[in-house]
Design a protein around this motif. Structure first.
Motif, mmCIF file in Angstrom:
data_model
loop_
_atom_site.group_PDB
_atom_site.id
_atom_site.type_symbol
_atom_site.label_atom_id
_atom_site.label_comp_id
_atom_site.label_asym_id
_atom_site.label_seq_id
_atom_site.Cartn_x
_atom_site.Cartn_y
_atom_site.Cartn_z
ATOM 1 N N SER A 29 -20.272 5.691 5.023
ATOM 2 C CA SER A 29 -19.613 6.739 5.792
ATOM 3 C C SER A 29 -18.575 6.132 6.725
ATOM 4 O O SER A 29 -18.633 4.933 7.042
ATOM 5 N N PRO A 30 -17.624 6.942 7.216
ATOM 6 C CA PRO A 30 -16.641 6.414 8.169
ATOM 7 C C PRO A 30 -17.278 5.824 9.428
ATOM 8 O O PRO A 30 -16.785 4.825 9.965
ATOM 9 N N THR A 31 -18.382 6.433 9.873
ATOM 10 C CA THR A 31 -19.057 5.899 11.060
ATOM 11 C C THR A 31 -19.637 4.518 10.786
ATOM 12 O O THR A 31 -19.525 3.601 11.610
ATOM 13 N N GLN A 32 -20.262 4.359 9.604
ATOM 14 C CA GLN A 32 -20.811 3.053 9.250
ATOM 15 C C GLN A 32 -19.714 2.000 9.119
ATOM 16 O O GLN A 32 -19.889 0.845 9.524
ATOM 17 N N LEU A 33 -18.578 2.396 8.569
ATOM 18 C CA LEU A 33 -17.459 1.459 8.440
ATOM 19 C C LEU A 33 -16.929 1.057 9.803
ATOM 20 O O LEU A 33 -16.605 -0.115 10.039
ATOM 21 N N ALA A 34 -16.827 2.034 10.718
ATOM 22 C CA ALA A 34 -16.326 1.731 12.060
ATOM 23 C C ALA A 34 -17.271 0.779 12.793
ATOM 24 O O ALA A 34 -16.829 -0.174 13.452
ATOM 25 N N ILE A 35 -18.585 1.017 12.663
ATOM 26 C CA ILE A 35 -19.560 0.137 13.307
ATOM 27 C C ILE A 35 -19.479 -1.275 12.726
ATOM 28 O O ILE A 35 -19.549 -2.278 13.452
ATOM 29 N N ALA A 36 -19.315 -1.346 11.408
ATOM 30 C CA ALA A 36 -19.212 -2.663 10.769
ATOM 31 C C ALA A 36 -17.967 -3.411 11.241
ATOM 32 O O ALA A 36 -18.014 -4.617 11.491
ATOM 33 N N ARG A 37 -16.844 -2.703 11.341
ATOM 34 C CA ARG A 37 -15.615 -3.355 11.815
ATOM 35 C C ARG A 37 -15.759 -3.791 13.265
ATOM 36 O O ARG A 37 -15.279 -4.857 13.658
ATOM 37 N N PHE A 38 -16.430 -2.969 14.080
ATOM 38 C CA PHE A 38 -16.618 -3.327 15.483
ATOM 39 C C PHE A 38 -17.510 -4.558 15.606
ATOM 40 O O PHE A 38 -17.229 -5.471 16.387
ATOM 41 N N ARG A 39 -18.575 -4.609 14.831
ATOM 42 C CA ARG A 39 -19.495 -5.749 14.900
ATOM 43 C C ARG A 39 -18.857 -7.023 14.383
ATOM 44 O O ARG A 39 -19.257 -8.124 14.763
ATOM 45 N N ALA A 40 -17.864 -6.874 13.494
ATOM 46 C CA ALA A 40 -17.188 -8.059 12.974
ATOM 47 C C ALA A 40 -16.231 -8.682 13.983
ATOM 48 O O ALA A 40 -15.839 -9.842 13.833
ATOM 49 N N ASP A 41 -15.872 -7.928 15.019
ATOM 50 C CA ASP A 41 -14.977 -8.432 16.061
ATOM 51 C C ASP A 41 -15.826 -9.112 17.136
ATOM 52 O O ASP A 41 -16.498 -8.446 17.923
ATOM 53 N N ARG A 42 -15.800 -10.435 17.151
ATOM 54 C CA ARG A 42 -16.670 -11.192 18.064
ATOM 55 C C ARG A 42 -16.348 -10.902 19.528
ATOM 56 O O ARG A 42 -17.255 -10.736 20.351
ATOM 57 N N LEU A 43 -15.066 -10.824 19.863
ATOM 58 C CA LEU A 43 -14.693 -10.576 21.259
ATOM 59 C C LEU A 43 -15.173 -9.208 21.715
ATOM 60 O O LEU A 43 -15.657 -9.052 22.842
ATOM 61 N N SER A 44 -15.053 -8.199 20.853
ATOM 62 C CA SER A 44 -15.514 -6.856 21.206
ATOM 63 C C SER A 44 -17.029 -6.833 21.381
ATOM 64 O O SER A 44 -17.542 -6.152 22.278
ATOM 65 N N MET A 45 -17.750 -7.555 20.540
ATOM 66 C CA MET A 45 -19.204 -7.579 20.655
ATOM 67 C C MET A 45 -19.650 -8.270 21.944
ATOM 68 O O MET A 45 -20.582 -7.817 22.608
ATOM 69 N N ILE A 46 -18.990 -9.387 22.297
ATOM 70 C CA ILE A 46 -19.317 -10.054 23.559
ATOM 71 C C ILE A 46 -19.045 -9.118 24.736
ATOM 72 O O ILE A 46 -19.855 -9.015 25.665
ATOM 73 N N SER A 47 -17.918 -8.421 24.687
ATOM 74 C CA SER A 47 -17.580 -7.475 25.753
ATOM 75 C C SER A 47 -18.576 -6.325 25.798
ATOM 76 O O SER A 47 -18.944 -5.849 26.888
ATOM 77 N N PHE A 48 -19.036 -5.885 24.638
ATOM 78 C CA PHE A 48 -20.016 -4.799 24.595
ATOM 79 C C PHE A 48 -21.337 -5.228 25.235
ATOM 80 O O PHE A 48 -21.943 -4.465 25.998
ATOM 81 N N VAL A 49 -21.775 -6.443 24.936
ATOM 82 C CA VAL A 49 -23.016 -6.953 25.535
ATOM 83 C C VAL A 49 -22.868 -7.048 27.054
ATOM 84 O O VAL A 49 -23.775 -6.650 27.811
ATOM 85 N N LEU A 50 -21.729 -7.547 27.516
ATOM 86 C CA LEU A 50 -21.494 -7.633 28.965
ATOM 87 C C LEU A 50 -21.442 -6.242 29.592
ATOM 88 O O LEU A 50 -21.936 -6.033 30.711
ATOM 89 N N THR A 51 -20.860 -5.286 28.889
ATOM 90 C CA THR A 51 -20.806 -3.913 29.389
ATOM 91 C C THR A 51 -22.203 -3.333 29.548
ATOM 92 O O THR A 51 -22.512 -2.673 30.550
ATOM 93 N N VAL A 52 -23.055 -3.573 28.552
ATOM 94 C CA VAL A 52 -24.438 -3.092 28.637
ATOM 95 C C VAL A 52 -25.155 -3.738 29.819
ATOM 96 O O VAL A 52 -25.891 -3.062 30.562
ATOM 97 N N LEU A 53 -24.940 -5.037 30.033
ATOM 98 C CA LEU A 53 -25.567 -5.725 31.165
ATOM 99 C C LEU A 53 -25.084 -5.139 32.496
ATOM 100 O O LEU A 53 -25.874 -4.978 33.440
ATOM 101 N N ILE A 54 -23.799 -4.811 32.583
ATOM 102 C CA ILE A 54 -23.258 -4.227 33.813
ATOM 103 C C ILE A 54 -23.885 -2.863 34.068
ATOM 104 O O ILE A 54 -24.256 -2.524 35.201
ATOM 105 N N ILE A 55 -24.021 -2.057 33.019
ATOM 106 C CA ILE A 55 -24.625 -0.733 33.169
ATOM 107 C C ILE A 55 -26.100 -0.848 33.560
ATOM 108 O O ILE A 55 -26.592 -0.100 34.422
#
Length: 341
Positions: A29-55
């Motif tokens: 599905s488009p959602t699964q593809l978007a999640i896969a592309r996001f997870r493939a971006d290492r910088l975005s994933m690191i930023s996402f983890v830091l965002t979760v820690l901040i929250i």
């Protein structure tokens, strides 16, 4: 129809009773593809983890204050030097008991105040973002779907809102709006204890952010709706007698969530920065309630006497803004692979 190889999941399994393999091809599905592309971006994933820690930090700070682990408002005059202002010791009084040191003039634990400041600033930013997106999305959908006179009226309201200088309106409305908010809250049964200056000043910042922040969201959503309203599924819903509200919120809204989601991730850091800027103008939540803005504004007076007190909140504010922006960039690239950073 042949799907691109990147959008296929290929599984090779053994055929029953033989040695030949059977290739099963499953689309994603488009959602699964978007999640896969996001997870493939290492910088975005690191930023996402830091965002979760901040929250998580923002959620945990008030709880830790309530149970007595953090002490953001405890004065420690014994931790100050002989002049009664500058913290004693190196790097602003850094120690095992105070890992980030203490603030000048009061000796309050800086780590506790910064953690609670994240809570205050994120609460203002997230609340302002939610209100902004709701107003912008609703007006954008109504204008784009209705067209004609309604579209023209909403367009003129957007132009009128954008014509006001936000900073001047902020300063001009600060006094009367804060007083009005303070009075209204005090009249609500059970909420009289919330009618202090902190709440009214915080509400004023949220009102200003939402009042001047919704037009870009409305324009983006309207542009998406102009193309969606001519699709076949909209015509089918009309033929089945769908009401106007169902067309707006059941048929159109789910198809514009992608740009709205990206806007949310970009508005939050923008509003955190705006809250900090408002404090430099003398508007916003005042000490002793900590926010990133008022701590940074107060630290300017101690730039030379205690550089640690100036740089720590500045670095923290910059880190929060950067990681939220990187998450927004990653979400935009994941949802629209043709976009570029």
């Amino acid at each position: 129809m042949t799907l691109p190889a990147s959008e296929l999941e290929i599984h090779e399994t053994a055929a029953p009773g033989g040695d030949d393999s059977v290739v099963n091809v499953a689309g994603r599905s488009p959602t699964q593809l978007a999640i896969a592309r996001f997870r493939a971006d290492r910088l975005s994933m690191i930023s996402f983890v830091l965002t979760v820690l901040i929250i998580v930090c923002a959620i945990a700070a008030p709880i830790l204050v309530a149970v007595g682990v953090l002490h953001p408002n405890d004065f420690n005059q014994d931790l100050l030097s002989d002049d009664g202002v500058t913290p004693s010791g190196k790097f602003g009084g850094v120690s095992w008991s105070h890992p980030f040191g203490v603030d000048p003039g009061a000796g309050r634990d800086l780590l506790s105040r910064l953690m609670l400041a994240i809570t205050s600033s994120l609460t203002i930013a997230l609340t302002g973002t939610i209100i902004t997106v709701i107003i912008g999305a609703v007006l954008g959908i109504v204008a784009g779907f209705s067209g004609g006179f309604v579209d023209a009226v909403v367009g003129r309201i957007i132009d009128l809102t954008l014509s006001f200088p936000q900073t001047m309106m902020l300063l001009a409305l600060a006094g009367p709006v804060v007083q009005m908010l303070r009075g209204d809250v005090s009249k609500v049964p059970g909420l009289g204890f919330l009618s202090g200056p902190d709440l009214s000043n915080g509400l004023f910042v949220i009102v200003i952010l939402a009042a001047f922040g919704w037009p870009p969201v409305a324009r983006v959503v309207r542009g998406q709706v102009l193309s969606i309203r001519e699709r076949e599924f909209i015509e089918a819903a009309r033929l089945f007698g769908a009401s106007r509200s169902r067309l707006y919120f059941k048929e159109v809204l789910p198809n514009v969530w992608a740009p709205v989601l990206v806007y949310v991730t970009l508005l939050v850091p923008a509003y955190i920065s705006a809250e900090a800027a408002f404090n430099f103008l003398g508007v916003g939540i005042k000490p002793p309630t900590p926010t990133l803005g008022n701590i940074l504004a107060e630290s300017v007076s101690y730039t030379s006497a205690d550089p640690t007190y100036f740089f720590l909140p500045g670095i923290l504010l910059a880190l929060i803004v950067v990681v939220f922006n990187l998450v927004g960039d990653g979400a935009r690239d994941a949802l629209d692979p043709k976009s570029h950073r």
